[in-house]
Each structure stands twice: as C-alpha cells, then as structure tokens.
Design a protein around this motif. Structure first.
Motif, PDB file in Angstrom:
ATOM      1  N   ALA A 185       0.004 -22.764  20.417  1.00 12.97           N
ATOM      2  CA  ALA A 185       0.531 -22.297  19.184  1.00 12.97           C
ATOM      3  C   ALA A 185       0.793 -20.839  19.467  1.00 12.97           C
ATOM      4  N   VAL A 186       1.842 -20.222  18.773  1.00 12.59           N
ATOM      5  CA  VAL A 186       2.194 -18.894  18.863  1.00 12.59           C
ATOM      6  C   VAL A 186       1.088 -17.907  18.518  1.00 12.59           C
ATOM      7  N   GLY A 187       0.803 -16.901  19.330  1.00  9.53           N
ATOM      8  CA  GLY A 187      -0.191 -15.944  18.957  1.00  9.53           C
ATOM      9  C   GLY A 187       0.202 -15.276  17.513  1.00  9.53           C
ATOM     10  N   ALA A 188      -0.871 -14.835  16.883  1.00 14.36           N
ATOM     11  CA  ALA A 188      -0.531 -14.151  15.596  1.00 14.36           C
ATOM     12  C   ALA A 188       0.512 -12.944  15.680  1.00 14.36           C
ATOM     13  N   ALA A 189       0.238 -12.226  16.929  1.00 11.31           N
ATOM     14  CA  ALA A 189       0.804 -10.844  16.808  1.00 11.31           C
ATOM     15  C   ALA A 189       2.398 -11.168  17.274  1.00 11.31           C
TER      16      ALA A 189
ATOM     17  N   VAL B 131       7.658 -15.251  21.006  1.00 13.48           N
ATOM     18  CA  VAL B 131       7.067 -16.351  22.229  1.00 13.48           C
ATOM     19  C   VAL B 131       7.572 -17.830  21.403  1.00 13.48           C
ATOM     20  N   ALA B 132       8.141 -17.659  20.304  1.00 14.97           N
ATOM     21  CA  ALA B 132       8.507 -18.993  19.774  1.00 14.97           C
ATOM     22  C   ALA B 132       9.589 -19.614  20.499  1.00 14.97           C
ATOM     23  N   GLN B 133      10.387 -19.120  21.436  1.00 13.23           N
ATOM     24  CA  GLN B 133      11.161 -19.524  22.103  1.00 13.23           C
ATOM     25  C   GLN B 133      10.556 -20.203  23.364  1.00 13.23           C
ATOM     26  N   LEU B 134       9.635 -19.517  23.924  1.00 13.80           N
ATOM     27  CA  LEU B 134       8.873 -20.234  25.015  1.00 13.80           C
ATOM     28  C   LEU B 134       8.166 -21.656  24.757  1.00 13.80           C
ATOM     29  N   LEU B 135       7.880 -21.979  23.296  1.00 13.93           N
ATOM     30  CA  LEU B 135       7.373 -23.200  23.073  1.00 13.93           C
ATOM     31  C   LEU B 135       8.496 -24.156  22.506  1.00 13.93           C
TER      32      LEU B 135
END
Length: 159
Positions: free
Chosen positions: A144-148, A153-157
C-alpha cells in the motif's frame, strides 16, 4: 530514471541501490561479514583496482554503513568496521547468499555453511512477519502507498 538519481526516487529499494547496488560494494560487504577489515585484505581477496576499492569504501563510510577505526597510530592506519546501519544489511546479504546456494551452486552444494551459534545447526535465512512471527513469502504480502507519499508512489504500484 538515471543511475545517479536513484537516491532521489520515492522508493526504498532505489535509495538502497544508490548505496549498495553494485557488485563490488556487495562483495566488500560480504567480506566485511566474513571478518575482513583492512584495505589490503579487501584488495587481495577481491582483486579489484585500488581506485575502485577506495571509491566503494569511501561511499560506504559516507553513508555510515562502515566506519574507519584506527588500529595503528604511527603511521596512522585505519580499518573498516560495520556500523549498526551496516550490520542491519546482514539479512540482505544472507538472503542473496541463500538464493545463490539454491540456484547458482554446482553439484558440490553451498561453498559456505552458516551455523547458528545458539543451536549449532546449519541454517538458512527465513523472513517472518514482525507482528505474528509467521514465515512470509512474496505471495503473502500486499503493498500500500505510505501515508506521506500519495501520487509519487501510486504509479509504482499501478499494474
């Protein structure tokens, strides 16, 4: 992404590779865990040029993975010792060794056996959940994307 920009990526693996992600650095770390501490010891075991070795050791010191500790005063001579940050890389090195023992060994098997001092038995590294101590593998983990971090990071996932 350029190699020299890895440390700026919103990815812990990229940032880690910016410090330890080349073959000579990993071999220096292997030798550190095998007890090598002095420049000439690394040079002799690795067969690497002095310039390249000095560069890798300097980077590991700059990133506080190793520290230089004097072992002689006149003339001043220093050896390289793993810091707590460096010792924290032990599971990484052990995992790579275990993978190599499984998939790269020849018919003779593993060249080095790792014996657990506590029980005296040959051991292999196992990753376990920090919360429940259950063994975990790739299929047992979701990300899951880290809160900060959000969109960076969403594009990595995204698959």
């Amino acid at each position: 992404m350029r190699w020299e920009e890895l440390d700026q990526q919103p990815c812990s693996l990229s940032r880690t590779l910016s410090v330890i992600g080349d073959r000579w650095t990993l071999l220096v770390l292997r030798d550190c865990f095998l007890g090598v501490r002095r420049f000439d010891g690394f040079e002799k075991r690795l067969g690497v040029t002095r310039h390249l070795l000095a560069d890798r050791l300097k980077k590991l010191v700059e990133h506080e993975v190793l520290q230089k500790v004097p072992y002689q005063q006149r003339p001043l001579r220093e050896e390289y010792r793993l810091t707590d940050k460096g010792l924290a890389l032990h599971p990484v090195i052990m995992s790579l060794v275990s993978w190599g023992d499984t998939y790269m060994a020849d018919e003779r098997g593993a060249p080095i056996e790792h014996i657990h001092k506590g029980c005296g038995k040959r051991m292999k590294p196992v990753m376990v959940c920090s919360e429940c101590a259950e063994p975990v593998g790739a299929r047992d983990i979701q990300v899951a994307v880290g809160a900060a971090f959000g969109d960076d990071v969403a594009q990595l996932l995204a698959t």
